[in-house]
Design an enzyme around this catalytic site. Structure first.
Site, PDB file in Angstrom:
ATOM      1  N   THR A 207       0.073  -2.282   3.411  1.00 11.79           N
ATOM      2  CA  THR A 207      -1.012  -1.545   3.039  1.00 11.79           C
ATOM      3  C   THR A 207      -1.057  -1.067   1.476  1.00 11.79           C
ATOM      4  O   THR A 207      -0.183  -1.544   0.752  1.00 11.79           O
ATOM      5  CB  THR A 207      -1.239  -0.146   4.020  1.00 11.79           C
ATOM      6  OG1 THR A 207      -2.517   0.224   3.698  1.00 11.79           O
ATOM      7  CG2 THR A 207      -0.069   0.652   3.797  1.00 11.79           C
ATOM      8  N   ASN A 208      -1.858  -0.364   1.172  1.00 11.70           N
ATOM      9  CA  ASN A 208      -1.722   0.362  -0.189  1.00 11.70           C
ATOM     10  C   ASN A 208      -1.954   1.852  -0.357  1.00 11.70           C
ATOM     11  O   ASN A 208      -2.201   2.643   0.758  1.00 11.70           O
ATOM     12  CB  ASN A 208      -2.772  -0.235  -1.189  1.00 11.70           C
ATOM     13  CG  ASN A 208      -4.194   0.044  -0.814  1.00 11.70           C
ATOM     14  OD1 ASN A 208      -4.703   1.106  -0.640  1.00 11.70           O
ATOM     15  ND2 ASN A 208      -4.901  -1.110  -0.336  1.00 11.70           N
ATOM     16  N   ARG A 209      -1.975   2.467  -1.624  1.00  6.32           N
ATOM     17  CA  ARG A 209      -1.801   3.920  -1.513  1.00  6.32           C
ATOM     18  C   ARG A 209      -2.987   4.745  -1.645  1.00  6.32           C
ATOM     19  O   ARG A 209      -3.060   5.999  -1.714  1.00  6.32           O
ATOM     20  CB  ARG A 209      -1.216   4.439  -2.986  1.00  6.32           C
ATOM     21  CG  ARG A 209       0.192   4.233  -3.204  1.00  6.32           C
ATOM     22  CD  ARG A 209       0.835   4.404  -4.487  1.00  6.32           C
ATOM     23  NE  ARG A 209       1.985   4.223  -4.847  1.00  6.32           N
ATOM     24  CZ  ARG A 209       3.127   4.791  -4.295  1.00  6.32           C
ATOM     25  NH1 ARG A 209       2.926   5.822  -3.841  1.00  6.32           N
ATOM     26  NH2 ARG A 209       4.172   4.490  -4.781  1.00  6.32           N
TER      27      ARG A 209
END
Ligand code: CTP
Length: 397
Positions: A207-209
């Site tokens: 995933t990402n931030r």
């Protein structure tokens, strides 16, 4: 939004009156001038001094106060909005009948401002046909109502409506009530928000931030402007915005499907999400044991949602994308605007302090396909959302 607005907050006699102290405080904090009018019953639950302390203005409760002979007319007539919270069954009955037997009902009768009621009462009292008939009368006069919701009542748990809406929900409805309808009123707005996540195995994800904050603020802001809003959100811990239809998704493919499903009826699409650009080529069915040691993960690109749905867009849909860049942001943003066939793009430079992922502030530049460039300096994401929605309204005007 509330700066310089005048709100009369009518409080009637219910346990929920204590929550309206928070409502009065928040409206005041956001710049509204709040005049509290207490019914006789309300003063039994929360005293005027508490409201005076949070609004820093005198609190009225009677038609017969010294120097207040014309308050019942003046207060309501200079108000931008009247909120009655909690609104008891008795207040609703008196208002529906047009009675003017105390300061609050007289003020309501003499006012031409929009009125928002937040009913709170025992669930049987709310379901009673008499209360329902009064509610229908008040709605037919253009009054607005928020709640009541289902949940614990003073007398114990309940699975039927009666509990007053929470202060932040009342505040969102109040903001929608005072807005002058603009180009987004009644329009269908689809907003995507947050990251997506792609499974590696049943317990691990890629995933990402992204936090979803920007998309959630845009959805809330569009609803306050009178739009019918669908929010398609990846995993996010943001609270569900009032009034907005929320669809939760996990992967980029699910987000793409949700956008595709809704796009035909849309007027505006705002792709504020940061969908994962890659996914593991073959997610494992069972948890990868650590004992297997290191391994290489093969990644394949996911669908580009904007590109994949470009053909499904109705011709008059305004498509708005985002671009988070690191350096040369405007130039790269302009290229993305054309590549993704967008009407507008909101460009972020992740290297700017205070901008980007997982913070409460942002600084952006809005570009449109006609060449307009609108810089939006560092401010809260709610304020950036307002600037973006202003730009969308201007573009569509
Ligand atoms: N976007 C999308 N589908 C994806 C990835 C991104 O629709 N799979 C959308 C985003 O929601 C955003 C816009 O495309 O509105 C730009 O996202 P960004 O990540 O900056 O662009 P990419 O296409 O990933 O370009 P690059 O990685 O080359 O910078």
């Amino acid at each position: 939004m509330w700066q310089g607005r005048r709100v009369v907050l009518g409080v009637t006699g219910g346990i929920a009156a204590y929550k309206c102290v928070l409502l009065a405080r928040e409206l005041t904090r956001q710049g509204a001038e709040v005049d509290v009018v207490l019914s006789r019953g309300a003063a039994e639950f929360v005293g005027p001094v508490t409201f005076e302390a949070v609004t820093r203005r005198p609190v009225r409760s009677s038609l017969w106060e010294r120097d207040g002979a014309l308050d019942h007319v003046a207060l309501g007539q200079r108000a931008d909005l009247v909120v009655v919270a909690p609104a008891t069954a008795h207040l609703m009955a008196r208002a529906a009948a047009g009675l003017a037997d105390d300061l609050l009902t007289s003020m309501l009768l003499a006012s031409t401002a929009p009125v928002l009621l937040a009913p709170a009462m025992n669930d049987e009292m709310f379901a009673n046909p008499a209360t329902q008939a009064n509610l229908a009368t008040l709605l037919s006069r253009g009054w607005r109502v928020v709640g009541p919701g289902v949940g614990a009542l003073a007398e114990g748990p309940s699975d039927r409506a009666g509990r007053m809406a929470e202060p932040d929900e009342i505040l969102a409805h109040a903001a929608r009530a005072v807005r002058v309808p603009g180009p987004l009123a009644g329009r269908r707005v689809i907003v995507t928000a947050g990251p997506t996540r792609e499974p590696i195995d049943p317990v691990r994800v890629l995933t990402n931030r992204s936090s979803g904050k920007m998309g959630y603020r845009l959805a809330a802001g569009a609803w306050q402007r009178g739009a019918v809003v669908t929010l398609i959100s990846g995993p996010s811990s943001e609270r569900e915005p009032t009034g907005v239809a929320l669809t939760r998704v996990d992967t980029t493919a699910q987000m793409a499907a949700a956008v595709r499903e809704r796009i035909a009826g849309g007027d505006v699409l705002i792709m504020a999400a940061a969908p994962a650009d890659y996914r593991p080529a073959s997610p494992r069915d069972a948890k990868l044991p650590r004992s297997e040691g290191g391994f290489a993960l093969e990644l394949v690109p996911t669908d580009d949602i904007l590109l994949a749905t470009a053909r499904d867009r109705p011709p008059d849909l305004t498509a708005v994308g985002f671009a988070l860049e690191t350096g040369n942001a405007i130039e790269k943003g302009r290229a993305k605007l054309h590549r993704k066939q967008l009407d507008m793009i909101v460009v972020n430079d992740a290297l700017d302090p205070g901008a980007g992922f997982d913070v409460d502030t942002n600084a952006v530049t809005i570009l449109d396909r006609h060449g307009a460039v609108t810089p939006v300096s560092l401010r809260s994401k709610a304020a950036v959302a307002e600037a973006i929605l202003d730009a969308i309204e201007q573009f569509r005007a």
